[in-house]
Design a protein around this motif. Structure first.
Motif, short mmCIF file in Angstrom:
data_model
loop_
_atom_site.label_atom_id
_atom_site.label_comp_id
_atom_site.label_asym_id
_atom_site.label_seq_id
_atom_site.Cartn_x
_atom_site.Cartn_y
_atom_site.Cartn_z
N LYS A 38 -18.80 28.86 39.81
CA LYS A 38 -19.73 28.41 40.86
C LYS A 38 -19.05 27.47 41.85
O LYS A 38 -19.56 26.41 42.21
CB LYS A 38 -20.97 27.75 40.24
N VAL A 39 -17.87 27.90 42.28
CA VAL A 39 -17.11 27.15 43.28
C VAL A 39 -17.33 27.78 44.65
O VAL A 39 -17.13 28.98 44.83
CB VAL A 39 -15.61 27.16 42.94
N SER A 40 -17.74 27.00 45.60
CA SER A 40 -18.00 27.49 46.95
C SER A 40 -16.69 27.77 47.68
O SER A 40 -15.74 26.99 47.61
CB SER A 40 -18.81 26.44 47.72
N TYR A 41 -16.65 28.88 48.38
CA TYR A 41 -15.46 29.25 49.15
C TYR A 41 -15.84 30.18 50.29
O TYR A 41 -16.91 30.80 50.29
CB TYR A 41 -14.42 29.93 48.25
N GLU A 42 -14.96 30.25 51.25
CA GLU A 42 -15.14 31.15 52.40
C GLU A 42 -14.15 32.30 52.26
O GLU A 42 -12.95 32.08 52.05
CB GLU A 42 -14.89 30.41 53.71
N SER A 43 -14.63 33.53 52.39
CA SER A 43 -13.75 34.70 52.34
C SER A 43 -13.14 34.96 53.72
O SER A 43 -13.83 34.89 54.73
CB SER A 43 -14.53 35.94 51.89
N LYS A 91 -9.29 21.99 37.49
CA LYS A 91 -10.07 21.17 38.43
C LYS A 91 -11.53 21.05 38.02
O LYS A 91 -12.18 20.03 38.31
CB LYS A 91 -9.98 21.78 39.84
N TYR A 92 -12.05 22.06 37.34
CA TYR A 92 -13.46 22.04 36.97
C TYR A 92 -13.61 22.24 35.46
O TYR A 92 -14.19 23.23 34.99
CB TYR A 92 -14.22 23.16 37.71
N PRO A 93 -13.12 21.27 34.67
CA PRO A 93 -13.17 21.41 33.21
C PRO A 93 -14.59 21.34 32.64
O PRO A 93 -14.83 21.75 31.51
CB PRO A 93 -12.33 20.23 32.72
N ASP A 94 -15.53 20.81 33.45
CA ASP A 94 -16.91 20.69 32.99
C ASP A 94 -17.70 21.97 33.18
O ASP A 94 -18.83 22.08 32.72
CB ASP A 94 -17.60 19.56 33.76
N ARG A 95 -17.11 22.96 33.84
CA ARG A 95 -17.80 24.22 34.09
C ARG A 95 -17.32 25.27 33.08
O ARG A 95 -16.30 25.07 32.42
CB ARG A 95 -17.56 24.68 35.53
N PRO A 96 -18.04 26.38 32.93
CA PRO A 96 -17.68 27.36 31.89
C PRO A 96 -16.21 27.75 31.94
O PRO A 96 -15.63 27.97 33.00
CB PRO A 96 -18.58 28.56 32.24
N SER A 97 -15.59 27.80 30.76
CA SER A 97 -14.16 28.05 30.67
C SER A 97 -13.82 29.52 30.85
O SER A 97 -14.54 30.41 30.40
CB SER A 97 -13.64 27.58 29.31
N LEU A 98 -12.70 29.76 31.50
CA LEU A 98 -12.18 31.12 31.68
C LEU A 98 -11.31 31.55 30.51
O LEU A 98 -11.23 32.74 30.21
CB LEU A 98 -11.37 31.20 32.98
#
Length: 239
Positions: A38-43, A91-98
């Motif tokens: 759920k990281v915001s980005y521009e394509s 950078k986002y260790p609190d979000r679901p792990s890959l």
């Protein structure tokens, strides 16, 4: 995606004609990782010929550009889908792990990635070749054709190989994956992971370029709903 203004830019490959079809499996691995976290980005859509121009212009540290390239908040470019996934994981260790919590879990993901690249992608690559070529405008079609002839050592009309043989090879190599997915869960368990996104990215590539063959070679490859149900679950991360 988040409603906040994106500060990250993802440079991705699109077709030369409509500039709307994002088909690169490498790019989709990164997109799945970003979407899952759920990281915001521009394509930033680019065709084959724009990649070596647009990415270095935006990311001065990138000398030999490829897609995906993620432009970070500091303007630096990060290339390669795995490197992007590792960056997001840190950078986002609190979000679901890959990759899971341990090195052994990550090693299994790397093994699965190698299996998909070695056993699943080659037959699909041959089956989508002619359609990928047809999706390009004249300039990008010329680049695509000549570069593939050079890398394969084969003339244009031979690169796709035999459809029946490709289908047979794909089904045989999907067999182990089909068996693993019969539980109704994801590749590595109850939640999606890097292994799933590697596989799903390949499926997006196949479906984007050759939907008829994708249905035959993946969704209808086995006498049950396992692959079709898996593909339906993947849709929540495609945007």
């Amino acid at each position: 995606m988040s409603s906040t203004t994106p500060t990250l830019k993802l440079f991705e490959l699109v077709d030369g004609k409509t500039r709307k079809i994002s088909f690169s499996p490498a790019v989709w691995r990164a997109k799945f990782a970003l979407n899952y976290k759920k990281v915001s980005y521009e394509s930033v859509p680019l065709n084959f010929l724009e990649i070596p121009i647009a990415i270095p212009a935006a990311c001065p540290n990138v000398v030999s550009p490829t897609v995906p390239t993620l432009q970070l908040e500091n303007g630096q470019g990060l290339m390669d889908s795995l490197a992007i996934a590792e960056y997001l994981e840190e950078k986002y260790p609190d979000r679901p792990s890959l990759f899971g919590k341990s090195l052994s879990e990550k090693n299994l993901h790397m093994f699965f990635q190698s299996y998909v690249q070695a056993k699943i992608n080659p037959s699909i690559q041959r089956m989508v070749y002619q359609n990928m070529y047809a999706m390009q405008d004249p300039d990008t079609a010329h680049y695509f054709r000549t570069s593939r002839e050079k890398s394969s050592g084969r003339p244009h009309h031979e690169i796709g190989g035999n459809l029946k043989e490709n289908m047979t090879e794909l089904r045989e190599n999907l067999g182990l994956i089909h068996t693993a997915l019969r539980s109704g869960e994801w590749v590595s368990g109850a939640h999606p992971s890097w292994a799933d996104f590697v596989l799903a990215a390949t499926f997006v590539w196949f479906d984007s370029c050759s939907p008829k063959e994708f249905q035959e070679g993946v969704l209808d490859a086995f006498d049950d709903q396992v692959m079709r149900n898996y593909w339906l679950k993947v849709q929540q991360y495609i945007y």
